[in-house]
Design an enzyme around this catalytic site. Structure first.
Site, PDB file in Angstrom:
ATOM      1  N   ASP A 201       0.832  -1.198   0.000  1.00 22.03           N
ATOM      2  CA  ASP A 201       0.000   0.000   0.000  1.00 22.03           C
ATOM      3  C   ASP A 201       0.874   1.258   0.000  1.00 22.03           C
ATOM      4  OD1 ASP A 201      -2.754   1.215   0.504  1.00 22.03           O
ATOM      5  OD2 ASP A 201      -1.589   2.053   2.154  1.00 22.03           O
ATOM      6  N   GLU A 259      14.275 -15.098  -1.356  1.00 18.53           N
ATOM      7  CA  GLU A 259      14.664 -16.279  -0.587  1.00 18.53           C
ATOM      8  C   GLU A 259      13.546 -17.323  -0.554  1.00 18.53           C
ATOM      9  OE1 GLU A 259      16.059 -15.250   3.298  1.00 18.53           O
ATOM     10  OE2 GLU A 259      17.188 -13.504   2.559  1.00 18.53           O
TER      11      GLU A 259
END
Length: 542
Positions: A201, A259
């Site tokens: 956001d 990752e």
């Protein structure tokens, strides 16, 4: 579900939790309600579900004022409910993207309570604090998106704090290394719970100018966020957002996501006329955001010139990046209302709009209820819950009109949304568009959405192919989408009257034969025409 770069051609479905499905009769939608309706979402043919905030919050801004980033607000359920939602979604082949509201918190967050207590505690610099000017006024001229100054005086700390939105939503200070690390750790918390990505956001609001320089006046009539009822649009927001330091943080966030296999970061960018350049900057290469979600198709104009101008601007500025296009969301008037001329059928416009959206290069996002053709609700002032609308009523009626509950069953109390009293009233006119009414009708808008999304999946050119515009009669938008396997011509008539188009003109621009026939598109009509995959489409001057 392992599919690298699945997000490039993705269809994402936005769920506004408090208005989707209530499971406990309190009148507010919740996580268990979303889980119950996941098969419906999967049947649409989408790839992912974006869920608006469900975190602990006093709900001053309907959950975008977070007081605990790592827990579920009891209004929506529990962490166990969220874990079950993730499991069920993955079983259906759906990915889950959650909102992350990093630019600010609630003033009820423990961090802010500690930060305001003194100027020398561990959290003192976690928010944007500044001394008053000698005359007691705010440090500079920055404005809040929700109206008025972006500064609020705090009598405890005896300083002003910055708030880009409500005064109860203080901005975090991203110049603090501790703030950045805490938010990166928060992202990891949700990644470890199995989320497939984040919708970030207001991601260009993270950093502010450390020198607190005044914003200059804006050139009026610029971007989408310029509203005549709100002085926020009177400024060029040069220093209160979209700062260069943001890039390094986005790179840190992307490194963390990398990752985890196949996770995605989608930034929300509301930057007015600068949006294309900001999106290009934020999505450049493979070490920043995967894609960005913009407001640029949320305007009221429904013409070929408008769509071509917007898309071309992003094609030029974000050639190395990726855009997520949307026509509606929980912050704007629904497009079935925005774009339908008086006397016309909103369902016709909605059917044309989903075809047009599918023809654009990039990911696409649907907002709950648009597949039913829901129009903007007309609400009384007494019914409003949105602080933005309450602040600017009646010139701006706020965002509640697009947030009314989903309609599942036409003849059931509260349209099947809740057994209690809904938090916003359900318009009676929406009942005729309920899911159970449209399910059995092959000619319904819901059926058209499903067919159109299947078409996108069947044609890679529509999801990841190149895009070019052809010159066409004034009311026609003509788009060529091309991949290594196929070339498609998509034509849309954005008017209620039939429009002819010379086959010779089409063939001349394509640089290949076009069956020697003229086209005639009926009012609000659309065509998708497969072309000879061997012949290459010539470059068209934008």
């Amino acid at each position: 579900m392992s599919m690298p770069e699945w997000w490039r051609g993705a269809v994402i479905y936005e769920v506004y939790p408090r208005s989707f499905q209530d499971s406990d009769g309190d009148g507010v939608g919740d996580l268990k309600g979303i889980t119950r309706r996941l098969p419906y979402i999967a049947a649409l043919g989408v790839d992912a579900v974006w869920i608006a905030p469900f975190f602990t919050s006093p709900m001053a801004d309907m959950g975008y004022d977070v007081s605990d980033f790592r827990d579920v607000d009891p209004l929506f359920g529990t962490l166990a409910d969220f874990d079950e939602l993730i499991a069920q979604a993955h079983a259906l082949g759906l990915r889950i993207i959650i909102d992350q509201v990093y630019s600010h918190t609630s003033d009820q967050h423990a961090w802010f309570k500690a930060s305001r207590a003194s100027k020398d505690n561990d959290y003192a610099d976690w928010y944007v604090w500044a001394d008053a000017k000698p005359d007691g006024t705010a440090p500079n001229n920055w404005l809040s998106v929700f109206g008025g100054p972006a500064w609020e005086w705090d009598g405890v700390r005896m300083q002003y704090y910055m708030h880009s939105f409500l005064a109860s939503q203080p901005d975090l200070n991203f110049h603090s290394a501790a703030v950045q690390q805490e938010l990166l750790d928060t992202a990891r918390f949700w990644l470890d719970r199995g989320v497939d990505g984040f919708r970030l956001d207001a991601c260009n609001h993270y950093f502010h100018d450390a020198k607190l320089r005044d914003n200059p006046p804006a050139v009026r009539g610029g971007g989408f966020d310029v509203q005549d009822t709100n002085p926020y649009g009177f400024q060029e927001h040069r220093y209160d957002k979209t700062q260069p330091e943001n890039i390094a943080f986005l790179e840190r966030l992307r490194a963390g996501l990398d990752e985890y296999p196949d996770r995605v970061a989608m930034g929300e960018v509301g930057d007015g006329v600068r949006s294309p350049q900001t999106v290009g900057l934020y999505t450049m290469g493979k070490d920043r955001l995967h894609l960005c979600y913009t407001f640029d198709l949320f305007g009221t104009e429904f013409t070929p010139v408008y769509f071509r101008k917007v898309v071309d601007s992003f094609e030029r500025a974000a050639k190395q990046g990726w855009v997520c296009w949307a026509l509606s969301n929980h912050d704007v008037v629904r497009h079935a209302t925005r774009w339908t001329p008086p006397g016309e059928d909103p369902r016709q416009i909605a059917k044309l709009a989903i075809g047009l959206l599918v023809a654009l290069r990039g990911a696409i996002c649907l907002y709950q209820g648009e597949e039913l053709g829901l129009t903007e609700a007309e609400l009384r002032f007494e019914d409003l819950r949105d602080p933005y609308g309450i602040r600017f009523w009646p010139s701006f009626k706020g965002r509640d009109g697009c947030r009314t509950p989903m309609v599942w069953e036409a003849e059931v109390a509260q349209a099947g949304f809740t057994s209690g009293t809904p938090w916003l009233p359900i318009p009676e006119v929406h009942r005729e568009a309920a899911v159970d009414v449209q399910e059995g009708d092959p000619d319904s808008l819901l059926g058209a959405y499903r067919r159109t999304l299947r078409l996108r999946k069947a044609h890679p050119a529509l999801s990841v192919g190149s895009i070019q515009f052809l010159e066409a009669p004034v009311d026609l938008l003509a788009v060529v989408r091309e991949s290594a396997e196929e070339t498609l011509l998509c034509v849309f008539n954005l008017s209620p009257e039939p429009v002819p188009w010379s086959g010779a003109d089409v063939a001349g621009q394509l640089g290949q034969a076009f069956a020697g026939e003229d086209l005639v598109l009926l009012g609000w009509g659309q065509l998708l025409i497969p072309l000879d995959g061997v012949s290459r489409v010539q470059a068209v001057d934008a």
